[in-house]
Design a protein around this motif. Structure first.
Motif, PDB file in Angstrom:
ATOM      1  N   ASP A   8     -39.158 -50.686   0.079  1.00  0.00           N
ATOM      2  CA  ASP A   8     -37.829 -50.467  -0.498  1.00  0.00           C
ATOM      3  C   ASP A   8     -37.861 -49.201  -1.328  1.00  0.00           C
ATOM      4  OD1 ASP A   8     -35.404 -50.453  -1.683  1.00  0.00           O
ATOM      5  OD2 ASP A   8     -35.636 -52.355  -2.766  1.00  0.00           O
ATOM      6  N   PRO A   9     -37.183 -48.130  -0.864  1.00  0.00           N
ATOM      7  CA  PRO A   9     -37.234 -46.860  -1.608  1.00  0.00           C
ATOM      8  C   PRO A   9     -36.637 -46.949  -2.988  1.00  0.00           C
ATOM      9  CG  PRO A   9     -35.505 -46.803   0.072  1.00  0.00           C
ATOM     10  CD  PRO A   9     -36.307 -48.062   0.298  1.00  0.00           C
ATOM     11  N   HIS A  10     -35.864 -47.992  -3.264  1.00  0.00           N
ATOM     12  CA  HIS A  10     -35.230 -48.124  -4.582  1.00  0.00           C
ATOM     13  C   HIS A  10     -35.968 -49.114  -5.472  1.00  0.00           C
ATOM     14  CE1 HIS A  10     -32.030 -45.743  -2.951  1.00  0.00           C
ATOM     15  NE2 HIS A  10     -31.861 -46.604  -1.977  1.00  0.00           N
ATOM     16  N   ALA A  39     -39.663 -66.011 -17.536  1.00  0.00           N
ATOM     17  CA  ALA A  39     -38.555 -65.878 -16.593  1.00  0.00           C
ATOM     18  C   ALA A  39     -38.015 -64.453 -16.603  1.00  0.00           C
ATOM     19  CB  ALA A  39     -37.457 -66.863 -16.939  1.00  0.00           C
ATOM     20  N   LEU A  40     -37.880 -63.867 -17.784  1.00  0.00           N
ATOM     21  CA  LEU A  40     -37.396 -62.493 -17.864  1.00  0.00           C
ATOM     22  C   LEU A  40     -38.400 -61.524 -17.248  1.00  0.00           C
ATOM     23  CD1 LEU A  40     -35.866 -62.571 -21.449  1.00  0.00           C
ATOM     24  CD2 LEU A  40     -34.676 -62.754 -19.260  1.00  0.00           C
ATOM     25  N   ALA A  41     -39.696 -61.818 -17.392  1.00  0.00           N
ATOM     26  CA  ALA A  41     -40.725 -60.992 -16.752  1.00  0.00           C
ATOM     27  C   ALA A  41     -40.604 -61.072 -15.242  1.00  0.00           C
ATOM     28  CB  ALA A  41     -42.109 -61.437 -17.202  1.00  0.00           C
ATOM     29  N   ALA A  42     -40.403 -62.275 -14.723  1.00  0.00           N
ATOM     30  CA  ALA A  42     -40.258 -62.447 -13.273  1.00  0.00           C
ATOM     31  C   ALA A  42     -39.003 -61.744 -12.766  1.00  0.00           C
ATOM     32  CB  ALA A  42     -40.211 -63.934 -12.926  1.00  0.00           C
ATOM     33  N   LEU A  43     -37.946 -61.758 -13.553  1.00  0.00           N
ATOM     34  CA  LEU A  43     -36.714 -61.066 -13.164  1.00  0.00           C
ATOM     35  C   LEU A  43     -36.941 -59.569 -13.018  1.00  0.00           C
ATOM     36  CD1 LEU A  43     -33.922 -62.678 -15.381  1.00  0.00           C
ATOM     37  CD2 LEU A  43     -34.044 -62.749 -12.901  1.00  0.00           C
ATOM     38  N   ARG A  44     -37.674 -58.989 -13.961  1.00  0.00           N
ATOM     39  CA  ARG A  44     -37.814 -57.533 -14.014  1.00  0.00           C
ATOM     40  C   ARG A  44     -38.905 -57.009 -13.092  1.00  0.00           C
ATOM     41  NH1 ARG A  44     -37.143 -58.614 -19.956  1.00  0.00           N
ATOM     42  NH2 ARG A  44     -35.016 -57.976 -20.458  1.00  0.00           N
ATOM     43  N   ASP A  45     -39.806 -57.861 -12.666  1.00  0.00           N
ATOM     44  CA  ASP A  45     -40.960 -57.409 -11.897  1.00  0.00           C
ATOM     45  C   ASP A  45     -40.515 -56.837 -10.545  1.00  0.00           C
ATOM     46  OD1 ASP A  45     -43.740 -57.119 -11.266  1.00  0.00           O
ATOM     47  OD2 ASP A  45     -43.521 -58.858  -9.940  1.00  0.00           O
ATOM     48  N   SER A  46     -40.869 -55.548 -10.294  1.00  0.00           N
ATOM     49  CA  SER A  46     -40.547 -54.865  -9.034  1.00  0.00           C
ATOM     50  C   SER A  46     -39.085 -55.015  -8.665  1.00  0.00           C
ATOM     51  CB  SER A  46     -41.437 -55.398  -7.898  1.00  0.00           C
ATOM     52  OG  SER A  46     -42.787 -55.209  -8.189  1.00  0.00           O
ATOM     53  N   CYS A  47     -38.226 -54.918  -9.658  1.00  0.00           N
ATOM     54  CA  CYS A  47     -36.802 -55.132  -9.424  1.00  0.00           C
ATOM     55  C   CYS A  47     -36.198 -53.939  -8.670  1.00  0.00           C
ATOM     56  CB  CYS A  47     -36.090 -55.314 -10.766  1.00  0.00           C
ATOM     57  SG  CYS A  47     -34.389 -55.878 -10.605  1.00  0.00           S
ATOM     58  N   PRO A  48     -35.452 -54.187  -7.601  1.00  0.00           N
ATOM     59  CA  PRO A  48     -34.850 -53.068  -6.862  1.00  0.00           C
ATOM     60  C   PRO A  48     -33.750 -52.393  -7.669  1.00  0.00           C
ATOM     61  CG  PRO A  48     -34.012 -55.140  -6.025  1.00  0.00           C
ATOM     62  CD  PRO A  48     -35.095 -55.485  -7.009  1.00  0.00           C
ATOM     63  N   LEU A  49     -33.656 -51.089  -7.537  1.00  0.00           N
ATOM     64  CA  LEU A  49     -32.620 -50.310  -8.209  1.00  0.00           C
ATOM     65  C   LEU A  49     -31.579 -49.904  -7.172  1.00  0.00           C
ATOM     66  CD1 LEU A  49     -31.567 -48.780 -10.728  1.00  0.00           C
ATOM     67  CD2 LEU A  49     -32.985 -46.841 -10.012  1.00  0.00           C
ATOM     68  N   MET A  50     -30.315 -50.163  -7.459  1.00  0.00           N
ATOM     69  CA  MET A  50     -29.255 -49.836  -6.525  1.00  0.00           C
ATOM     70  C   MET A  50     -29.142 -48.319  -6.347  1.00  0.00           C
ATOM     71  SD  MET A  50     -28.031 -52.738  -5.484  1.00  0.00           S
ATOM     72  CE  MET A  50     -29.778 -53.203  -5.529  1.00  0.00           C
ATOM     73  N   GLY A 352     -28.223 -55.869 -14.955  1.00  0.00           N
ATOM     74  CA  GLY A 352     -28.489 -54.664 -15.729  1.00  0.00           C
ATOM     75  C   GLY A 352     -29.712 -53.932 -15.235  1.00  0.00           C
ATOM     76  N   GLU A 353     -30.753 -54.676 -14.856  1.00  0.00           N
ATOM     77  CA  GLU A 353     -31.980 -54.069 -14.339  1.00  0.00           C
ATOM     78  C   GLU A 353     -31.724 -53.416 -12.981  1.00  0.00           C
ATOM     79  OE1 GLU A 353     -35.944 -53.161 -15.255  1.00  0.00           O
ATOM     80  OE2 GLU A 353     -34.515 -54.312 -16.440  1.00  0.00           O
ATOM     81  N   MET A 354     -30.943 -54.067 -12.146  1.00  0.00           N
ATOM     82  CA  MET A 354     -30.712 -53.572 -10.787  1.00  0.00           C
ATOM     83  C   MET A 354     -29.780 -52.366 -10.756  1.00  0.00           C
ATOM     84  SD  MET A 354     -30.429 -57.236  -8.761  1.00  0.00           S
ATOM     85  CE  MET A 354     -30.493 -56.562  -7.100  1.00  0.00           C
ATOM     86  N   THR A 355     -29.017 -52.157 -11.826  1.00  0.00           N
ATOM     87  CA  THR A 355     -28.126 -50.993 -11.907  1.00  0.00           C
ATOM     88  C   THR A 355     -28.549 -50.023 -13.007  1.00  0.00           C
ATOM     89  OG1 THR A 355     -26.613 -52.228 -13.349  1.00  0.00           O
ATOM     90  CG2 THR A 355     -26.144 -52.234 -10.977  1.00  0.00           C
TER      91      THR A 355
END
Length: 439
Positions: A8-10, A39-50, A352-355
Motif C-alpha cells: 500500500d503506497p499510502h 487499542a489506540l496502538a493497534a489503531l495507529r499501527d501501519s495505518c493507511p493514509l488517504m 484522524g490518523e487515516m486523513t
C-alpha cells in the motif's frame, strides 16, 4: 499483525503507540483485559493514509488539507479605513482644525494622494490615500460650508498616528503559512482561502466506510415491533457520527443475519469498496457472536476485549481487499452507549490518523471538579457528563444519574466523558479529567 507497507503506497509504518505511552501491548488471546492504550496502538499501527485530491474550495468544507497553504497576497492588500469617517494628516489636525474636504473615497475605488492641509471623506474598507495617517470617525466630525462654497470638516485633536487604520498585511502577510497540512477546513479556513482568491485546494480523500449491524432482533424504524425485536438505533447514529468525523459512507446495508457465513460474506463484500469497515454487535463470546471469527477467517485480529467501560468487547482487525490493500475493521459492541462511546474513542482518532487530521486524532482534555462520586473496579470508566460553572465559577462535571450501557439518553446531552481510572474512588469535589466531545 502489521500489514506489509509495500503493498500500500499510502501505508505509514509507525512506532508502537503502546511503547510511546509506556504500556505493553497485549497479544490477542492473552488472559485478562487490554488497556485502552493498546487499542489506540493497534489503531495507529501501519495505518493507511488517504491519498490527496484536488477539489473546489466550495466543496471543501470539512475536508483535511493535504499540504501547507501559503499566502500569495497581503490581506488587506493596502491600508484601509476600519470605519466611516475622514482621513487626514495628524500634523494638519494639531489640537483640532477646520480642513477642506478634497476628495471622497468609497470602498473599491482608487484614491489619489491627499492634498496638503485637507481631509478626505471615506468609508469602511476604503483605501487610505498617500499622505493620510489617521482616520477620525464621522461621529466626531462637524461640517460647515466655507466662504468659497467648499465644505469644511472640523477634526478634533490631538490624534494618534494610525488610529482607525487597518494596515496592509495586518491579517495575512504574503509568503506566510496561511493554513497547515492536517487542518480540517471549517468556515473560517474556507474564508481565508477565498480571501487569497483560491478556487481549488489539495485535500485528503475521504475515508470510505462500510457500516453494518448484526442481530436478528433488529428491525428498522417505521416497521411494527414483534415480540423479541428492537429498533436499530445504532446504524443511523453511527452513520451520522462517521459523517461528522469526515468519512464518506459507501455502504450502510440493513442488518446482517446472525450466522458466521453471513457475517463473513458481508465483511468480504464490504472490503471491495471500503477503506474501513465498522460493525455493530456480534463481538462478544456468545454462540451468536460471529464478527471476531469472521475477521480472523478473512485476515487478522489485532485486539479483542478491553479494560474499559462501557465497551469491553471490541474487535480491531484487518482483512485483505480484492484491490490488493488492507482494510481496517472496527467491531463495536451492540449496546447503544457502548457504540456511541466507541465512536468517540476509536472511530474519531482512526479517521484522524487515516486523513492526517490533527483535530481528530485526540479528544481535548479538561481537568474540572467532579460534582459526583464514582468507584471503579478493574476497568477504566467513561461517564457521560455535562459541564457547567459552579457557584465559585470553577468548571464542574455533572454525571448523568443512569450510566448503564443501554441508556442512550445519557449520550444525547453529554458534553464530555469523565475518565475514571481502574481501581479508583472519586469523591464529590475531586479533580477529574474529561474528554471534551467537540462536535
Amino acid at each position: 499483525m502489521p500489514t506489509d507497507a509495500s503493498k500500500d503506497p499510502h501505508s505509514r509504518p509507525s512506532p508502537s503507540a503502546a511503547a510511546e505511552c509506556g504500556c505493553d501491548a497485549v497479544p490477542v488471546g492473552a488472559k485478562g483485559l487490554a488497556p485502552l492504550a493498546s487499542a489506540l496502538a493497534a489503531l495507529r499501527d501501519s495505518c493507511p493514509l488517504m491519498p490527496a485530491e484536488r477539489v473546489a474550495v466550495s466543496d471543501a468544507a470539512g475536508r483535511v488539507l493535504a499540504e501547507d497553504v501559503h499566502a500569495e497576497l497581503d490581506v488587506p492588500p493596502a491600508d484601509n479605513s476600519q470605519m466611516d469617517g475622514y482621513c487626514a494628516r495628524v500634523a494638519d489636525i494639531g489640537d483640532g482644525a477646520w480642513l477642506p474636504i478634497s476628495q471622497r473615497i468609497a470602498a473599491g475605488q482608487p484614491a489619489t494622494p491627499l492634498a496638503v492641509a485637507s481631509c478626505a471623506r471615506l468609508f469602511t474598507g476604503a483605501e487610505i490615500p498617500d499622505g493620510a495617517d489617521v482616520v477620525v470617525m464621522q461621529e466626531e466630525v462637524t461640517l460647515r460650508e466655507g466662504e468659497d462654497g467648499t465644505t469644511l470638516a472640523w477634526l478634533p485633536g490631538p490624534r494618534t498616528h494610525g488610529d482607525n487604520i487597518r494596515v496592509q498585511g495586518r491579517d495575512v502577510s504574503k509568503g506566510n503559512r496561511l493554513l497547515a497540512a492536517g487542518t480540517r477546513l471549517d468556515a473560517a479556513a474556507l474564508g481565508l482561502l477565498c480571501g487569497q482568491g483560491a478556487s481549488h485546494v489539495m485535500v485528503r480523500r475521504k475515508v470510505r466506510v462500510a457500516l453494518f449491524a448484526t442481530g436478528d432482533e433488529l428491525i428498522e424504524p417505521g416497521q411494527p415491533l414483534k415480540p423479541g425485536q428492537i429498533y436499530n438505533s445504532n446504524r443511523v447514529m453511527l452513520s451520522q457520527m462517521l459523517s461528522d468525523f469526515g468519512a464518506e459512507m459507501v455502504l450502510a446495508p440493513l442488518n446482517v443475519a446472525d450466522t458466521f457465513e453471513a457475517t463473513r460474506d458481508a465483511l468480504a463484500s464490504a472490503a471491495q469498496q471500503a477503506d474501513l469497515i465498522v460493525t455493530c454487535g456480534g463481538v462478544s463470546v456468545g454462540e451468536e457472536d460471529h464478527v471476531r471469527p469472521a475477521i480472523e477467517a478473512l485476515g487478522s485480529l489485532d485486539l479483542w476485549r478491553l479494560a474499559i467501560k462501557p465497551g469491553k468487547p471490541l474487535a480491531l482487525g484487518r482483512i485483505n481487499s480484492p484491490r490488493g490493500d488492507v482494510v481496517r475493521v472496527v467491531g463495536l459492541p451492540g449496546n447503544p452507549v457502548s457504540s456511541w462511546v466507541g465512536g468517540w474513542l476509536f472511530l474519531r482518532p482512526l479517521l484522524g490518523e487515516m486523513t492526517d487530521c490533527t483535530a481528530l486524532r485526540e479528544l481535548k482534555r479538561l481537568t474540572v471538579r467532579a460534582a459526583f462520586s464514582a468507584r471503579t473496579a478493574i476497568r477504566q470508566d467513561h461517564l457521560r457528563v455535562t459541564l457547567a460553572p459552579g457557584s465559585d465559577g470553577q468548571l464542574e462535571a455533572h454525571a448523568f444519574p443512569d450510566q448503564n450501557s443501554a441508556v442512550l439518553s445519557s449520550c444525547a446531552g453529554a458534553q464530555a466523558l469523565a475518565v475514571i481510572p481502574p481501581h479508583a474512588q472519586l469523591n464529590h469535589g475531586d479533580s477529574v479529567e474529561c474528554l471534551w466531545l467537540e462536535r
